[in-house]
Design a protein around this motif. Structure first.
Motif, mmCIF file in Angstrom:
data_model
loop_
_atom_site.group_PDB
_atom_site.id
_atom_site.type_symbol
_atom_site.label_atom_id
_atom_site.label_comp_id
_atom_site.label_asym_id
_atom_site.label_seq_id
_atom_site.Cartn_x
_atom_site.Cartn_y
_atom_site.Cartn_z
ATOM 1 N N THR A 61 0.828 -1.205 0.000
ATOM 2 C CA THR A 61 0.000 0.000 0.000
ATOM 3 C C THR A 61 0.859 1.251 0.000
ATOM 4 O OG1 THR A 61 -1.760 -1.191 1.177
ATOM 5 C CG2 THR A 61 -1.861 1.215 1.201
ATOM 6 N N ALA A 62 1.951 1.246 0.752
ATOM 7 C CA ALA A 62 2.854 2.397 0.778
ATOM 8 C C ALA A 62 3.362 2.713 -0.620
ATOM 9 C CB ALA A 62 4.030 2.115 1.715
ATOM 10 N N ALA A 63 3.791 1.676 -1.332
ATOM 11 C CA ALA A 63 4.289 1.892 -2.695
ATOM 12 C C ALA A 63 3.179 2.419 -3.598
ATOM 13 C CB ALA A 63 4.862 0.595 -3.246
ATOM 14 N N LEU A 66 14.303 -3.904 0.098
ATOM 15 C CA LEU A 66 13.642 -4.827 -0.820
ATOM 16 C C LEU A 66 14.210 -6.230 -0.632
ATOM 17 C CD1 LEU A 66 13.505 -2.695 -4.100
ATOM 18 C CD2 LEU A 66 11.745 -2.944 -2.334
ATOM 19 N N ASP A 67 13.291 -7.201 -0.543
ATOM 20 C CA ASP A 67 13.737 -8.580 -0.315
ATOM 21 C C ASP A 67 12.824 -9.613 -0.958
ATOM 22 O OD1 ASP A 67 11.505 -8.318 1.311
ATOM 23 O OD2 ASP A 67 12.589 -8.584 3.204
ATOM 24 N N SER A 68 11.866 -9.160 -1.739
ATOM 25 C CA SER A 68 10.971 -10.102 -2.423
ATOM 26 C C SER A 68 10.424 -9.436 -3.680
ATOM 27 C CB SER A 68 9.811 -10.517 -1.515
ATOM 28 O OG SER A 68 8.911 -9.437 -1.300
ATOM 29 N N TRP A 69 10.068 -10.260 -4.658
ATOM 30 C CA TRP A 69 9.679 -9.698 -5.953
ATOM 31 C C TRP A 69 8.386 -8.891 -5.868
ATOM 32 C CZ3 TRP A 69 4.999 -10.643 -8.108
ATOM 33 C CH2 TRP A 69 4.287 -11.765 -7.665
ATOM 34 N N ASP A 75 8.370 -5.145 -7.031
ATOM 35 C CA ASP A 75 7.642 -4.737 -8.239
ATOM 36 C C ASP A 75 6.632 -3.640 -7.939
ATOM 37 O OD1 ASP A 75 9.158 -6.615 -9.506
ATOM 38 O OD2 ASP A 75 7.508 -7.929 -10.071
ATOM 39 N N ALA A 76 6.015 -3.674 -6.763
ATOM 40 C CA ALA A 76 5.106 -2.585 -6.382
ATOM 41 C C ALA A 76 5.877 -1.276 -6.246
ATOM 42 C CB ALA A 76 4.410 -2.928 -5.062
ATOM 43 N N THR A 77 7.063 -1.352 -5.674
ATOM 44 C CA THR A 77 7.913 -0.170 -5.546
ATOM 45 C C THR A 77 8.338 0.334 -6.921
ATOM 46 O OG1 THR A 77 8.704 -0.986 -3.403
ATOM 47 C CG2 THR A 77 10.020 0.725 -4.487
ATOM 48 N N ALA A 78 8.641 -0.590 -7.817
ATOM 49 C CA ALA A 78 9.057 -0.214 -9.172
ATOM 50 C C ALA A 78 7.957 0.527 -9.915
ATOM 51 C CB ALA A 78 9.475 -1.448 -9.957
ATOM 52 N N MET A 79 6.706 0.158 -9.689
ATOM 53 C CA MET A 79 5.605 0.852 -10.364
ATOM 54 C C MET A 79 5.581 2.327 -9.991
ATOM 55 S SD MET A 79 4.123 -1.206 -12.399
ATOM 56 C CE MET A 79 2.574 -0.364 -12.727
ATOM 57 N N ARG A 125 18.551 -5.384 -9.507
ATOM 58 C CA ARG A 125 17.404 -5.753 -10.347
ATOM 59 C C ARG A 125 16.538 -4.541 -10.644
ATOM 60 N NH1 ARG A 125 12.017 -7.071 -9.084
ATOM 61 N NH2 ARG A 125 11.008 -8.645 -10.419
ATOM 62 N N ALA A 126 16.405 -3.638 -9.658
ATOM 63 C CA ALA A 126 15.542 -2.464 -9.816
ATOM 64 C C ALA A 126 15.952 -1.599 -10.994
ATOM 65 C CB ALA A 126 15.547 -1.634 -8.535
ATOM 66 N N ALA A 127 17.232 -1.592 -11.338
ATOM 67 C CA ALA A 127 17.681 -0.762 -12.457
ATOM 68 C C ALA A 127 16.965 -1.131 -13.747
ATOM 69 C CB ALA A 127 19.194 -0.894 -12.635
ATOM 70 N N LEU A 128 16.660 -2.400 -13.943
ATOM 71 C CA LEU A 128 15.932 -2.801 -15.144
ATOM 72 C C LEU A 128 14.416 -2.722 -14.947
ATOM 73 C CD1 LEU A 128 17.931 -5.799 -16.680
ATOM 74 C CD2 LEU A 128 18.083 -3.357 -17.168
ATOM 75 N N VAL A 129 13.913 -3.083 -13.800
ATOM 76 C CA VAL A 129 12.458 -3.073 -13.604
ATOM 77 C C VAL A 129 11.923 -1.642 -13.547
ATOM 78 C CG1 VAL A 129 10.548 -3.915 -12.205
ATOM 79 C CG2 VAL A 129 12.621 -5.285 -12.419
#
Length: 235
Positions: free
Chosen positions: A77-79, A105-108, A112-116, A145-149
């Protein structure tokens, strides 16, 4: 603007907890934290309502507080509170908060919610790619991983402008460096980026795979080429 407290928001999540589903989620995600067993749609609906009703400072404070609980749905929800194309009058606070979450970050799913949220901030200010490039050298898997997502929006322009072409080429150099990383999640992020790009620019993906595909794990190479016409040279 209505008054909303972190405790009240958390209570709104907790009242809908589903213990049986929470147990299944904990077993699936395999990260020790509290799970409430809520659907992604429920978290999204709550975040959407809060985005519409809170001032930006209150929204940032709430997102920070929810994140600090380390409850799965609270972090989701925060993301989602920061998933917004335009944040006025200034989105620097949102971008700083998103960056502060990277070490956690420690799980996909949370990543992924943060990446959005992060994707919107990068599109709003592409100069931030300079910061993202530093993530490619991180020893923290999820930051790397975040650099690409976070940069997936640059796979989506069918007719990219010169600046977008340059950004796309730049990010592909990061992906090329990632092809020798043995981590499943890093390999998957390369495949994801290429697969999305193949929908608009298949020739660039073919060229990438011809040059760098041999270094990739077989599953990632196959996933990257999923939307390309079959070609024995890619496998």
């Amino acid at each position: 603007m209505r008054a909303v407290t972190p405790a009240g928001t958390l209570a709104a999540l907790e009242v809908q907890a589903n213990p049986a589903r929470a147990a299944r989620m904990a077993a699936y995600h395999k990260v020790p934290r509290r799970y409430l067993g809520l659907s992604n749609a429920l978290c999204n609906d709550l975040a959407t309502d809060l985005r519409r009703s809170l001032s930006l400072p209150d929204r940032l404070a709430l997102a920070d507080a929810l994140w600090r609980t380390d409850i799965f749905e609270a972090r989701i929800t925060a993301a989602k509170l920061l998933v917004q194309a335009r944040i006025r009058p200034d989105d620097h606070g949102a971008w700083a908060l998103i960056q502060s979450w990277l070490p956690d970050l420690d799980s996909w799913a949370i990543a992924d919610a943060t990446a959005m949220a992060g994707q919107r901030r990068l599109v709003a200010d592409p100069a931030r790619l300079d910061t993202v490039e530093t993530w490619t050298m991180s020893s923290h898997l999820w930051t790397k991983r975040a650099a690409l997502v976070f940069t997936l929006p640059w796979t989506r322009q069918r007719h990219p402008k010169p600046a977008e072409k340059n950004a796309r080429a730049r990010i592909l150099t990061w992906a090329a460096d990632y092809t020798t990383d043995p981590s499943w999640f890093i390999q998957k992020s390369v495949a994801w980026w290429l697969r999305e790009l193949s929908r608009r620019d298949p020739d660039t993906v073919r060229t990438f795979l011809a040059r760098h595909g041999p270094a990739m794990k077989p599953f990632a190479r196959k996933d990257a080429a999923r939307h390309l016409p079959s070609s024995p040279s890619l496998f």
